[in-house]
Design a protein around this motif. Structure first.
Motif, PDB file in Angstrom:
ATOM      1  N   PRO A 169      33.923  41.918 -51.386  1.00 15.55           N
ATOM      2  CA  PRO A 169      33.786  42.717 -52.616  1.00 15.55           C
ATOM      3  C   PRO A 169      35.144  43.110 -53.195  1.00 15.55           C
ATOM      4  O   PRO A 169      36.026  43.603 -52.487  1.00 15.55           O
ATOM      5  CB  PRO A 169      33.015  43.959 -52.143  1.00 15.55           C
ATOM      6  N   ARG A 170      35.316  42.874 -54.483  1.00 26.00           N
ATOM      7  CA  ARG A 170      36.522  43.253 -55.205  1.00 26.00           C
ATOM      8  C   ARG A 170      36.115  43.933 -56.499  1.00 26.00           C
ATOM      9  O   ARG A 170      35.288  43.413 -57.250  1.00 26.00           O
ATOM     10  CB  ARG A 170      37.372  42.026 -55.545  1.00 26.00           C
ATOM     11  N   GLY A 171      36.709  45.076 -56.780  1.00 31.49           N
ATOM     12  CA  GLY A 171      36.402  45.751 -58.038  1.00 31.49           C
ATOM     13  C   GLY A 171      37.030  45.060 -59.231  1.00 31.49           C
ATOM     14  O   GLY A 171      36.602  45.242 -60.370  1.00 31.49           O
ATOM     15  N   TYR A 172      38.054  44.257 -58.961  1.00 30.42           N
ATOM     16  CA  TYR A 172      38.758  43.533 -60.029  1.00 30.42           C
ATOM     17  C   TYR A 172      39.233  42.200 -59.478  1.00 30.42           C
ATOM     18  O   TYR A 172      39.739  42.125 -58.351  1.00 30.42           O
ATOM     19  CB  TYR A 172      39.967  44.343 -60.515  1.00 30.42           C
ATOM     20  N   ARG A 173      39.019  41.143 -60.241  1.00 28.12           N
ATOM     21  CA  ARG A 173      39.473  39.811 -59.847  1.00 28.12           C
ATOM     22  C   ARG A 173      40.507  39.340 -60.869  1.00 28.12           C
ATOM     23  O   ARG A 173      40.224  39.197 -62.058  1.00 28.12           O
ATOM     24  CB  ARG A 173      38.308  38.814 -59.785  1.00 28.12           C
ATOM     25  N   ALA A 174      41.730  39.132 -60.407  1.00 26.09           N
ATOM     26  CA  ALA A 174      42.808  38.715 -61.303  1.00 26.09           C
ATOM     27  C   ALA A 174      42.538  37.313 -61.836  1.00 26.09           C
ATOM     28  O   ALA A 174      42.164  36.420 -61.067  1.00 26.09           O
ATOM     29  CB  ALA A 174      44.146  38.737 -60.560  1.00 26.09           C
ATOM     30  N   PRO A 175      42.697  37.079 -63.134  1.00 27.27           N
ATOM     31  CA  PRO A 175      42.505  35.736 -63.684  1.00 27.27           C
ATOM     32  C   PRO A 175      43.616  34.796 -63.234  1.00 27.27           C
ATOM     33  O   PRO A 175      44.768  35.201 -63.108  1.00 27.27           O
ATOM     34  CB  PRO A 175      42.560  35.965 -65.199  1.00 27.27           C
TER      35      PRO A 175
END
Length: 494
Positions: A408-414
């Motif tokens: 789980p990640r709250g934000y995934r870097a593009p």
């Protein structure tokens, strides 16, 4: 450990209202941008880039694109998926020894950071007392030692007012002097005075004289460092995927303005060949106030700048050393002597040992005639040690995306792999370029320069942690596995 047993009956008879999940206190993306700006922006680096005149715009924007942006986005993904800060990120992505190296470098960079920061404080104080002291190595060494040991005394007492002092420093010692500096610079030019640095279109790029002409850009990587600490707030945004990039781009814009405009203002007033890398800000204020007969304001601005710098030092003094302490107690990386706490729960032995090394380093100002040269060398060593952290972080981020894609990640870097590739290459290039003596200090022996920088950066950043790791013993572990999760959380907050 009987707390769960006492809570059980209450949980069984809890009302529906009591069973509601704890409310999350969200912050706006604008608030996060301002927090990031306050932790990164400073006037201290302005004289270093003012040497380049108009080309400082280019030299600030390039590292912002290839280093600041990748660091911000990559650390946001890591912080939103794993607690424990850079130690846990690197430990999970690479190995625990590499995690120790990362958290050690976070701590070790401060050993050279304090002398360079307090060297700026010494030169600034000189304009409050006697400007001639700004070039005195003995004066600089005395101020460094007095300020550092005073900071250790304050921190060892567990003072809770340090955070307020540091946050107020952004306004008192950065924003107000920065705005005054830029406005007076514009008035200076508006009165018909010629700029000390050429401002024509042909001066956007720095003059090329080999690698040495670009070495000062390395200092900008240190100016932008610390973004991984702000990334822990990504979970406080309502929509991290959309709001965090906006927050970072706004912060980048504000940081660039705070860095670039004062540097330009200094270059308008103080010729590059007369500019001190430690006292350049005060040189510019002194010259500008002199134009209007306001020299009495120079000491006041000096006190404001000193207050901000000392507040920042106190904040840094406790943080990295606390992170190193907690990890070392958990894994046994440091001997028990360095793990001892005083009655206020502060890692006093680490701070004192660090102070002894800082004192020896400070004597370099007294022994080397050119204060600017010493300041630059310490800044380079600080940057190179910290860059090791980022090299490890970028590799760990790629490994974690591949080995734990469903975590789980709250934000995934593009385009994470591309961002890490750019950030890693830029960090490695900056680290290597730091070994090249800058063109502004061509009078010294290049071999001596390389030996000092290599001894400081590689010795402190790699050799010392390797020796600690090899010498570790099972008896050095002073925190059991049950407390490991709590220690991890404390590291993330330190």
């Amino acid at each position: 450990m009987d707390v769960p047993a006492r809570r059980a009956p209450a949980a069984a008879s809890a009302t529906p209202a009591a069973a509601k999940p704890k409310a999350i206190h969200y912050i706006s993306w604008i608030a996060l941008a301002l927090m990031t700006t306050s932790s990164v922006a400073s006037l201290r680096a302005a004289p270093t880039m003012a040497v380049y005149g108009l080309a400082c715009v280019f030299l600030y924007i390039v590292p912002a694109i290839v280093f600041l942006l990748p660091t911000s986005l990559v650390s946001a993904e890591l912080a939103s998926g794993w607690t424990g800060g850079v130690y846990n990120w690197v430990s999970q992505g690479l190995s625990k020894p590499m995690g120790f190296l990362a958290v050690w470098c976070q701590f070790a960079m401060t050993i050279f950071y304090y002398p360079s920061l307090l060297g700026f404080v010494a030169s600034t104080l000189a304009y409050v007392i006697n400007p001639d002291l700004a070039s005195s190595g003995i004066w600089t060494a005395i101020v460094i030692m007095v300020c550092y040991w005073t900071g250790v005394w304050v921190s060892s007492r567990g003072t809770g007012s340090v955070a307020g002092l540091a946050s107020g420093g952004l306004i008192i010692g950065t924003l107000i002097p920065g705005v005054v500096l830029v406005v007076l610079g514009m008035v200076f030019l508006g009165q018909g005075n010629p700029s000390a640095a050429p401002m024509g279109a042909g001066h956007w790029l720095p003059a090329w004289a080999g690698l040495s002409s670009l070495v000062l850009i390395v200092n900008n990587f240190l100016s932008y460092s610390g973004m991984e600490m702000n990334a822990v707030h990504v979970g406080s945004l309502r929509n991290p995927a959309k709001e965090f990039p906006k927050s970072m781009f706004l912060a980048m814009g504000l940081v660039l303005l705070i860095f670039i405009l004062p540097a330009l203002a200094i270059s308008w007033v103080v010729p590059a060949d007369q500019l001190s890398l430690t006292a350049g800000v005060m040189q510019a204020f002194d010259a500008m106030f002199g134009q209007f007969g306001w020299n009495w304001l120079t000491p006041i601005v000096g006190i404001m700048l000193v207050a901000a710098s000392l507040g920042g030092m106190l904040t840094w003094l406790a943080g990295p050393s606390k992170g190193l302490l907690l990890i070392s107690r958990q894994e046994g990386y440091l001997p028990p002597f360095l793990q001892k706490l005083n009655k206020h729960g502060v890692q006093q032995n680490i701070l004192v040992t660090q102070g002894l090394v800082t004192t020896v380093i400070a004597l370099g100002y007294a022994l080397i005639p050119d204060v600017s040269s010493v300041y630059w060398i310490f800044s380079v060593i600080t940057t190179q040690v910290y860059l090791i952290v980022y090299l490890l972080m970028f590799v760990a981020a790629v490994r974690l995306r591949r080995s734990q894609p469903d975590h789980p990640r709250g934000y995934r870097a593009p385009m994470l792999v591309g961002l890490c590739g750019v950030g890693f290459a830029a960090s490695l290039a900056a680290l290597l370029i730091g070994f090249v003596p800058p063109s502004q200090f061509g009078g010294g022996n290049p071999l001596v320069y390389v030996l000092i920088v290599a001894g400081g950066a590689l010795g402190l950043g790699l050799l010392v942690p390797f020796l600690f790791y090899r010498a570790r013993k099972p008896s050095w572990k002073t925190v059991d596995a049950a407390d490991a999760e709590q220690a991890e959380a404390e590291v993330a907050q330190s």
